[in-house]
Design a protein around this motif. Structure first.
Motif, PDB file in Angstrom:
ATOM      1  N   ALA A   1      -4.546   2.736  -2.428  1.00 34.41           N
ATOM      2  CA  ALA A   1      -3.523   3.769  -2.621  1.00 34.41           C
ATOM      3  C   ALA A   1      -4.069   4.924  -3.456  1.00 34.41           C
ATOM      4  O   ALA A   1      -3.856   6.102  -3.126  1.00 34.41           O
TER       5      ALA A   1
ATOM      6  N   LEU B   1       0.823  -1.203   0.000  1.00 36.57           N
ATOM      7  CA  LEU B   1       0.000   0.000   0.000  1.00 36.57           C
ATOM      8  C   LEU B   1       0.862   1.261   0.000  1.00 36.57           C
ATOM      9  O   LEU B   1       0.619   2.198  -0.771  1.00 36.57           O
ATOM     10  N   LEU B   2       1.890   1.286   0.849  1.00 36.91           N
ATOM     11  CA  LEU B   2       2.770   2.456   0.897  1.00 36.91           C
ATOM     12  C   LEU B   2       3.567   2.620  -0.401  1.00 36.91           C
ATOM     13  O   LEU B   2       3.777   3.743  -0.867  1.00 36.91           O
TER      14      LEU B   2
ATOM     15  N   ARG C   1      -3.617  -1.351  -4.671  1.00 34.57           N
ATOM     16  CA  ARG C   1      -3.653  -0.317  -5.706  1.00 34.57           C
ATOM     17  C   ARG C   1      -4.907   0.557  -5.566  1.00 34.57           C
ATOM     18  O   ARG C   1      -4.844   1.775  -5.711  1.00 34.57           O
TER      19      ARG C   1
ATOM     20  N   HIS D   1       2.642   1.696  -3.447  1.00 36.05           N
ATOM     21  CA  HIS D   1       1.747   2.216  -4.483  1.00 36.05           C
ATOM     22  C   HIS D   1       1.310   3.648  -4.180  1.00 36.05           C
ATOM     23  O   HIS D   1       1.079   4.431  -5.114  1.00 36.05           O
ATOM     24  N   LEU D   2       1.206   3.990  -2.909  1.00 37.72           N
ATOM     25  CA  LEU D   2       0.866   5.361  -2.549  1.00 37.72           C
ATOM     26  C   LEU D   2       1.962   6.329  -2.982  1.00 37.72           C
ATOM     27  O   LEU D   2       1.679   7.425  -3.473  1.00 37.72           O
TER      28      LEU D   2
END
Length: 378
Positions: free
Chosen positions: A267, A161-162, A264, A164-165
Motif C-alpha cells: 500500500a 491492501l485497499l 502495508r 491500507h491504501l
C-alpha cells in the motif's frame, strides 16, 4: 503449638545439642534469641539430638542451618537416624541454597569521565549495529514472503491492501498538499529576495522547479509518511502483539508476514509515488503563486520557463526515490511493531523509535542519492 528451643549440654561427654519444639516463622524472633545464646560455631565433636523436633518450615530450617553449619547437613542421616526423610531433605535443600548464595559485589563507579563516555558510545554503537542487522533480516524476510505469494493470487489480501491504501494515501492528501504548497511559496519568496540583489529574479522559477522536482517533493512527503504512517503501522502491529493476537494468527496456521506486513508495504509502495507527484505539483503551484503576486511573472510565463529550462529527467530523478523510501518506511514501522513486548509503554517507545529511524533513513538515503546523481551528471 510449642515454641522451638535449642539447648547445648556442655556437661555431657561429648557435648550434646538438643533441638525441640516447632521451628517455624511464627517463632522466628524467639528462635533467633535462643541461637544467639549458644556459642557458635559448635565443636566438631558435638552431637545433635533432633528427636524432639516438631513442625519445621523453611524459616526454621534456615535457622537450623545457621546453628548446625552447612557442612554437618550431609551427616544428618548418621547423627539423627530418627529424623523424617522429608525434614532431612528440607534441611539439606535450604543448606545447599544458603551455601551457594553469594552477596553480589557492589559495582564500583569509575571516576574517569572519558572512559564512561567512551563506554556509552560503544554500547550505543553496538545497539545500532544490532538494530541494523535485524532490519536487514526483516527486509529479506519481507522480500521472501513477497516472492512466495506474488505468483499465487489466491493468497493476495486485496481488501487489506485497499484499506491500507486509503489510510496511507487518500487520507494523507490534504496534509501533503497543504505542506508542500506552503513550502513552495516560502522557497519562491526567499529565492526572489536573494536573487533580487543580482537582478536575476526570473531564475526563481528554476529554483522552485529544480528543488521540488528533484528533492523537496519526494523528501517532504517521505518525512510526513515516516511520522504519520510508520507510527501507525507500529502502533497497530504493536497493539496486536501486546494483546497476543499475532500468537493467535500463528496458532490458526496463518503467516503474520503475509497477513500484516505485505499489505502495508504494498500500500505504501503505491501511495508514496502518487503523493510525491501531488507534492511536486502543489509546490510548483505555491511557487507560481508567489511569482505571480510578488515578481509579476504570470502563470503562462511560469509554465513556459519550466518547460524550457527543466527537463523531464529531473522529475524522473525525484520520483525514482519514492518507492525506496516507501519500502524502508513500511518495513521499519512493521519491524518496530513486532518488537513490542506487551505493555503500553513498550508500544509508545517503539512507535517513537520507528518515526526516528524512518526519518533518519530517509534523509540518509536522500543524501547518498544526491551525491550519486551529482557524480553521474544526472
Amino acid at each position: 503449638m510449642a515454641t522451638g528451643s535449642a539447648q547445648l549440654d556442655a556437661t555431657a561427654k561429648p557435648p550434646c545439642l538438643r533441638v525441640a519444639g516447632d521451628w517455624t516463622l511464627v517463632h522466628y524472633a524467639r528462635l533467633e534469641q535462643a541461637i544467639a545464646a549458644i556459642s557458635l560455631p559448635l565443636a566438631s565433636d558435638t552431637t545433635v539430638d533432633l528427636s524432639q523436633l516438631g513442625t519445621l518450615d523453611t524459616a526454621g530450617a534456615s535457622l537450623l542451618v545457621n546453628l548446625l553449619g552447612a557442612g554437618r547437613l550431609a551427616d544428618l542421616a548418621r547423627e539423627a537416624p530418627g529424623l523424617a526423610a522429608a525434614r532431612r531433605a528440607l534441611l539439606q535443600t535450604v543448606g545447599t541454597a544458603l551455601d551457594d548464595y553469594r552477596v553480589p559485589a557492589k559495582k564500583v563507579r569509575r571516576g574517569n569521565a572519558v572512559i564512561e563516555v567512551l563506554a556509552r558510545i560503544g554500547r550505543t554503537m553496538e545497539a545500532v549495529g544490532h538494530q541494523q542487522r535485524r532490519l536487514l533480516g526483516f527486509v529479506g524476510l519481507t522480500l521472501e514472503t513477497l516472492a512466495r505469494t506474488i505468483g499465487r493470487p489466491r493468497r493476495w489480501r486485496g481488501t487489506a491492501l485497499l484499506a491500507h491504501l486509503e489510510q496511507t494515501g487518500m487520507d494523507a492528501v490534504p496534509i501533503v498538499v497543504l505542506l508542500t504548497f506552503m513550502v513552495g511559496a516560502v522557497v519562491a519568496f526567499l529565492g526572489s529576495t536573494v536573487l533580487a540583489d543580482f537582478g536575476a529574479t526570473i531564475y526563481t522559477v528554476d529554483l522552485v522547479g529544480f528543488s521540488f522536482l528533484r528533492e523537496f517533493g519526494v523528501l517532504l512527503t517521505a518525512i510526513l509518511m515516516a511520522g504519520r504512517t510508520a507510527s501507525a503501522f507500529t502502533a497497530q502491529i504493536g497493539s496486536m502483539k501486546a494483546n497476543e493476537e499475532i500468537d493467535a494468527i500463528r496458532a490458526l496456521g496463518l503467516d503474520p508476514m503475509e497477513l500484516l506486513v505485505l499489505p502495508r508495504v504494498l500500500a505504501l509502495l503505491a501511495a508514496l509515488p502518487m503523493l510525491s507527484f501531488l507534492a511536486m505539483i502543489a509546490g510548483l503551484v505555491g511557487g507560481g503563486l508567489v511569482c505571480a503576486l510578488v515578481l509579476d511573472i504570470p502563470p503562462v510565463m511560469f509554465i513556459s520557463l519550466l518547460k524550457s529550462d527543466i527537463g523531464v529527467r529531473h522529475f524522473l530523478v525525484g520520483i525514482a526515490k519514492a518507492p525506496v523510501f516507501a519500502f524502508l518506511i513500511a518495513v521499519i514501522g512493521c519491524l518496530e511493531g513486532f518488537k513490542v513486548t506487551g505493555s503500553a509503554e513498550s508500544v509508545g517507545a517503539h512507535t517513537t523509535s520507528s518515526v526516528v529511524q524512518s526519518i533518519f533513513v530517509v534523509i540518509l538515503i536522500d543524501a547518498v542519492a544526491a551525491l550519486f546523481y551529482m557524480e553521474m551528471g544526472w
